[in-house]
Design an enzyme around this catalytic site. Structure first.
Site, mmCIF file in Angstrom:
data_model
loop_
_atom_site.group_PDB
_atom_site.id
_atom_site.type_symbol
_atom_site.label_atom_id
_atom_site.label_comp_id
_atom_site.label_asym_id
_atom_site.label_seq_id
_atom_site.Cartn_x
_atom_site.Cartn_y
_atom_site.Cartn_z
ATOM 1 N N HIS A 83 -80.345 -0.466 -80.551
ATOM 2 C CA HIS A 83 -81.784 -0.167 -80.387
ATOM 3 C C HIS A 83 -82.254 -0.461 -78.961
ATOM 4 C CE1 HIS A 83 -82.781 0.521 -84.684
ATOM 5 N NE2 HIS A 83 -81.815 -0.352 -84.918
ATOM 6 N N ASP B 182 -78.902 -5.397 -85.853
ATOM 7 C CA ASP B 182 -78.746 -4.430 -86.939
ATOM 8 C C ASP B 182 -78.391 -3.045 -86.394
ATOM 9 O OD1 ASP B 182 -81.383 -4.305 -85.795
ATOM 10 O OD2 ASP B 182 -81.937 -2.931 -87.400
ATOM 11 N N GLU B 183 -77.857 -2.212 -87.289
ATOM 12 C CA GLU B 183 -77.646 -0.785 -87.037
ATOM 13 C C GLU B 183 -76.984 -0.516 -85.684
ATOM 14 O OE1 GLU B 183 -81.252 1.142 -89.672
ATOM 15 O OE2 GLU B 183 -81.732 0.558 -87.619
ATOM 16 N N VAL B 184 -75.890 -1.208 -85.427
ATOM 17 C CA VAL B 184 -75.202 -1.075 -84.141
ATOM 18 C C VAL B 184 -74.092 -0.019 -84.258
ATOM 19 C CG1 VAL B 184 -73.911 -2.258 -82.329
ATOM 20 C CG2 VAL B 184 -75.706 -3.483 -83.600
#
Length: 523
Positions: free
Chosen positions: A263, A316-318
């Site tokens: 992100h 998160d969400e890497v």
């Protein structure tokens, strides 16, 4: 909204006024212990605050300012110009705070005892609290006992004498806002903080930056805010300090988040060296020492402003594919004997060490635990969001946890109804008392992809209030069926509206509009 759903809500609310007359306790969240009488008092227009005998000197005027705010919401901008002649008048509130310390530490004692006698000469309410922050909660509860008497033109207080003994169930009762997806002006953020205090939420989780924008000026690396949407959609560190201090004076801590390593596309606008390449811009370059120098600089600047015990480092969400498709990073990985998963854990753990060096405990999203939980620093708090079953695994591993499972406590999920917010239990399947203590509490999340200053409040409220009662009220006093609290929550939603908070109707999905002309309490 379907006619059948409207009918259900109408039936739940149809007896609202009659129930109030019969003595329903219209307080939100419900206190731990409540007893009341049947006498009506009238609140003096010049209600006085007395702190005689209190150990707390109120040198920062935290108590005095809170009392002034309480009077404003009690009077609701009505002209109080009626006569008190011959009426029993509540002349003031005596506050006794035992601790001289007003530092807003995590886990600070927020308990209080509020008594309102039915008679006396003069009649004074009494608040007793260990800390000033318990007294602030008592002020909020007191304000909800009051109403404006339109016949007499003065403020009334039903059902005296009152004795209320109260404390929170969980120390962490949070609300996330997201300024990386849409910029929120400082007055809007302050309005959110004010609204949080009405339901006794106590942590504003500020998800400051994301891949779309980097709106905060960082003194150590000033080009980072080149990633803001525009020149005017930024916060200075003085703005951040203003928000933190504003919140602290209201008993709300501010949890700052920088989400790394994913992100982060906006970081590379000001400092291209942070990105793997011009065409593959996130996650942050794990092979570049400059990446960790920037993180260190950010957290150093944070430590001067964000004084809360915790900092949130995301995680998160890497999507690590850019690390293996960028030749120089792939070479670095080979040289260091790492695959993508190894590099992910290396990055998170190194960022954790940097945060700890600046005095923080760390919060990370649950993917870090799911992928390499045994390697996380023992100071880590795991933030559960993906679904059920994770919290019990976290506490079984001896780590602390905050619950925000997206199916129940994500406010951007407009189809998540308030009933689900109310019934979501953080201690599900956790029966061991020592493990229960590792659940710090919970947080409702107002992700910002589809909200901005124009609609944030009605997307948050009243659903966040349903979760707030779950986090504050003793479990034995929580309703087994949310329909049992519908009328009381509708009353609180109308109270928010009266206080200038744009809380949406209970009926229907989140952020819904009224379906037809009707009373606030029946929508």
């Amino acid at each position: 909204m379907a006619p059948a759903l409207r009918l259900v809500l109408a039936l739940a609310l149809i007896g609202c006024c009659a129930a109030a007359a019969a003595g329903r306790v219209d307080l939100w969240p419900m206190p731990a212990s409540v007893s009341r009488g049947a006498k009506t008092l009238y609140v003096a227009k010049d209600l006085r605050l007395s702190t005689a005998g209190s150990a707390y000197a109120d040198g920062k005027a935290i108590l005095a300012d809170a009392f002034r705010r309480m009077l404003a919401v009690v009077q609701m901008d009505h002209a109080v110009n009626g006569s008190y002649r011959g009426l029993p008048v509540l002349q003031g509130v005596r506050v006794s705070v035992h601790s001289m310390d007003d530092e807003l530490k995590f886990g600070v004692d927020e308990s209080y005892k509020l008594t309102v006698p039915a008679a006396g000469n003069p009649i004074y309410a009494q608040i007793e609290a260990q800390t000033v922050y318990g007294a602030l909660h008592a002020f909020e509860t007191f304000s909800q006992l009051c109403y404006f008497d339109f016949t007499l033109g003065i403020t009334g207080l039903h059902s005296a004498p009152w004795t209320i003994i109260d404390k929170p169930r969980f120390p962490y009762r949070g609300l996330l806002i997201d300024t990386g997806r849409h910029y929120l002006p400082v007055p809007v953020i302050k309005g959110v903080i004010d609204s949080m205090t009405y339901s006794k939420l106590n942590v504003l989780h500020w998800h400051i930056v994301d891949e779309q924008s980097f709106p905060l000026d960082i003194p150590s690396y000033p080009k980072l805010s080149n990633g803001a949407y525009s020149y005017s959609e930024k916060y200075t560190m003085n703005d951040a300090l203003d928000i933190v201090q504003y919140a602290e004076r209201r008993g709300v801590n501010v949890l700052a988040e920088i989400d790394v390593p994913g992100h982060t596309r906006s970081w590379g606008i000001g400092y291209p060296a942070l990105s793997p390449s011009a065409t593959c811009q996130q996650p942050l370059d794990v092979s570049n020492e400059f990446t960790f120098k920037v993180i260190d600089g950010i957290l150093s600047d944070f430590s001067k402003v964000f004084k809360f015990k915790f900092v949130h480092l995301g995680g998160d969400e890497v999507d690590t594919s850019c690390w293996t498709t960028t030749p120089r990073i792939k070479t670095w990985l080979i040289q260091h004997g790492m695959n993508e998963s190894d590099a992910y854990s290396y990055f998170v753990l190194r960022a954790q060490k940097i945060a700890i060096s600046h005095g923080y405990d760390i919060i990370n999203w649950e993917e870090t635990f799911n992928n390499f939980g045994d390697k996380l620093d023992r100071k880590t708090v795991v933030h559960n969001w993906l679904g059920g079953g994770v919290a019990e695994k976290v506490v079984s591993a001896g780590l602390r946890c905050i619950v925000s499972n997206q199916d129940k406590w994500y406010l951007d999920h407009l189809d998540a109804l308030w009933q689900g917010f109310y019934m979501n239990e953080p201690l599900t399947n956790i029966s061991n008392p020592e493990q229960q203590k590792l659940i710090l509490g919970g947080e409702v999340c107002m992700w910002g992809e589809h909200i901005d200053a124009s609609d944030i409040q009605q997307t948050i409220w009243p659903r966040a209030a349903a979760a707030a009662e779950r986090l504050w009220t003793p479990i034995e006093k929580l309703a087994k069926d949310p329909s049992a609290v519908t009328a009381r929550l509708a009353h609180f939603r109308c109270l928010l509206n009266e206080r200038g908070v744009a809380a949406a109707p209970l009926a229907g999905y989140g952020r819904t509009a009224p379906s037809e002309p009707d009373s606030c309490i029946r929508q």
